[in-house]
Design an enzyme around this catalytic site. Structure first.
Site, PDB file in Angstrom:
ATOM      1  N   TRP A  11       0.822  -1.209   0.000  1.00  0.00           N
ATOM      2  CA  TRP A  11       0.000   0.000   0.000  1.00  0.00           C
ATOM      3  C   TRP A  11       0.856   1.258   0.000  1.00  0.00           C
ATOM      4  O   TRP A  11       0.551   2.222  -0.702  1.00  0.00           O
ATOM      5  CB  TRP A  11      -0.944  -0.032   1.187  1.00  0.00           C
ATOM      6  N   LYS A 103      -4.945   0.618   8.688  1.00  0.00           N
ATOM      7  CA  LYS A 103      -6.316   0.382   9.123  1.00  0.00           C
ATOM      8  C   LYS A 103      -6.313  -0.646  10.250  1.00  0.00           C
ATOM      9  O   LYS A 103      -6.398  -1.843   9.993  1.00  0.00           O
ATOM     10  CB  LYS A 103      -7.168  -0.106   7.958  1.00  0.00           C
ATOM     11  N   GLY A 134     -10.392   3.963   2.833  1.00  0.00           N
ATOM     12  CA  GLY A 134     -11.440   3.671   1.866  1.00  0.00           C
ATOM     13  C   GLY A 134     -11.239   2.331   1.195  1.00  0.00           C
ATOM     14  O   GLY A 134     -10.251   1.634   1.442  1.00  0.00           O
ATOM     15  N   SER A 136      -9.927  -0.092  -1.087  1.00  0.00           N
ATOM     16  CA  SER A 136      -8.748   0.040  -1.952  1.00  0.00           C
ATOM     17  C   SER A 136      -7.835  -1.175  -1.855  1.00  0.00           C
ATOM     18  O   SER A 136      -7.129  -1.337  -0.857  1.00  0.00           O
ATOM     19  CB  SER A 136      -7.968   1.299  -1.553  1.00  0.00           C
ATOM     20  N   LYS A 190     -13.987  -3.200   9.995  1.00  0.00           N
ATOM     21  CA  LYS A 190     -14.408  -3.979   8.822  1.00  0.00           C
ATOM     22  C   LYS A 190     -13.432  -5.122   8.560  1.00  0.00           C
ATOM     23  O   LYS A 190     -13.819  -6.156   7.977  1.00  0.00           O
ATOM     24  CB  LYS A 190     -14.585  -3.078   7.594  1.00  0.00           C
ATOM     25  N   ASP A 243     -15.441  -0.068   2.222  1.00  0.00           N
ATOM     26  CA  ASP A 243     -14.236  -0.880   2.381  1.00  0.00           C
ATOM     27  C   ASP A 243     -14.577  -2.326   2.702  1.00  0.00           C
ATOM     28  O   ASP A 243     -13.883  -3.261   2.297  1.00  0.00           O
ATOM     29  CB  ASP A 243     -13.363  -0.278   3.492  1.00  0.00           C
ATOM     30  N   ARG A 254      -6.366  -9.874   2.164  1.00  0.00           N
ATOM     31  CA  ARG A 254      -5.581 -10.711   3.074  1.00  0.00           C
ATOM     32  C   ARG A 254      -6.451 -11.190   4.233  1.00  0.00           C
ATOM     33  O   ARG A 254      -6.312 -12.328   4.699  1.00  0.00           O
ATOM     34  CB  ARG A 254      -4.404  -9.915   3.634  1.00  0.00           C
ATOM     35  N   ASN A 255      -7.324 -10.322   4.719  1.00  0.00           N
ATOM     36  CA  ASN A 255      -8.186 -10.696   5.841  1.00  0.00           C
ATOM     37  C   ASN A 255      -9.161 -11.793   5.431  1.00  0.00           C
ATOM     38  O   ASN A 255      -9.388 -12.754   6.184  1.00  0.00           O
ATOM     39  CB  ASN A 255      -8.937  -9.463   6.354  1.00  0.00           C
TER      40      ASN A 255
END
Length: 333
Positions: A11, A103, A134, A136, A190, A243, A254-255
């Site tokens: 990122w 995040k 956001g 992304s 989230k 998001d 990844r989550n």
């Protein structure tokens, strides 16, 4: 404009490219020497099969990066932010504007990044703080595919500054907000729901079940956002539901991938370690669980996710608990 980017992962590098596309000078500070060499010598990044602008430079030196610019963008996993900021605070000679793009919620304290910055960076060294968040995926934005973000700050001028810094008419549109806590909280929680979505898919429960858990998960994002002082509408915006849509529904997430492995029988630690990049969701589940207990919130999805990732409950048993809760009216907050 010069911008120092702390963290040259997927990122951080992607946002560096966006800055470079807007004709800004970028220096990335990265602790991985291979990443630094690849960026400087080959103009590539190990996570992407693309060429990045040759104008982007990288360094191993935190001091060099801090001195490079009065704008510092933090792109490191949340669990490392306090230690990195502590080092930066010692090096700062003139007030800096901090932009955070991570995040997550800090383990143990349950702090958002804005709160960590306020606690660690001395007031005379802190020009301001902006959170950029956001829906992304770096894998898409590095290819310059259309993306929208939100720039949140208590200072309207700073929010608009970051909006202008990143926005372009080709692929990146940035909105502004004054709800810093709301944007940070929704953007973090989230990730927890995305883990649950992955677990659901890993168990083979189907799209109906995943839609059920994601929808009810939105309400838990809203509850936590509100109790921490964020605005309800923020949780339903780009940094929250927006998001969540990409994070809970994409193989690029990844989550989601981490949750998928848990749902297929892998324990949470092994699943997290098997992902090559940072997975914020596991730690966020733990932080969200603590927030729920501290504020006496009804968070059945978060609570059961916590029992799963801490090894106290199997995904199947957790699902049984949720399905055997008393029936009730659907109330949308």
């Amino acid at each position: 404009m010069k911008v120092s980017v702390i963290g040259g992962g997927a990122w951080g590098t992607t946002l560096s490219q966006a800055l470079s596309d807007n004709k800004h000078e970028v220096l990335i500070r990265e602790i991985n020497a291979d990443f630094v060499n690849r960026i400087n010598e080959e103009h590539t990044h190990p996570f992407f099969d693309v060429t990045i602008p040759s104008s982007i430079r990288a360094t191993l030196s935190l001091e060099e990066a801090v001195e490079f610019s009065d704008v510092i963008m933090i792109c490191v996993p949340t669990k490392f932010i306090r230690s990195v900021l502590t080092e930066i605070n010692v090096l700062i000679k003139e007030p800096k504007l901090f932009i955070n793009v991570s995040k997550g919620i800090e383990p143990n304290t349950s702090y958002c990044v804005s709160q960590i910055v306020s606690e660690v960076i001395e007031p005379n060294k802190l020009k301001g703080y902006v959170n950029l968040s956001g829906p992304s995926h770096a894998e898409e934005m590095i290819l310059r595919k259309l993306t929208a973000l939100v720039s949140a700050s208590h200072n309207e001028e700073h929010a608009k500054f970051v909006q202008d810094l990143f926005s372009n008419k080709r692929y990146l549109r940035v909105y502004t907000s004054n709800d810093v806590i709301g944007v940070e909280t929704a953007g973090a929680i989230k990730n927890a729901i995305a883990i649950v979505s992955g677990i659901c898919s890993g168990m083979g429960l189907g799209e109906n079940a995943r839609a059920f858990l994601i929808s009810r998960g939105v309400l838990e994002i809203v509850k936590i956002t509100e109790v921490l002082g964020g605005k309800t509408q923020t949780a339903y915006g780009l940094s929250g539901v927006g998001d969540l849509i990409v994070t809970a529904s994409s193989n690029n997430s990844r989550n989601f991938q981490c949750g998928l492995k848990i749902g297929r029988g892998m324990n949470a630690l092994d699943a997290e370690q098997s992902i090559s990049q940072t997975v914020e969701g596991i730690k966020t589940i733990k932080a969200a669980y603590e927030i729920g207990k501290n504020y006496n919130l009804d968070l059945p999805i978060i609570d059961n996710a916590y029992l799963i990732v801490t090894g106290q409950l199997s995904p199947k048993d957790a699902l049984d608990i949720i399905l055997n809760r008393s029936l009730k009216e659907e109330i949308i907050l």
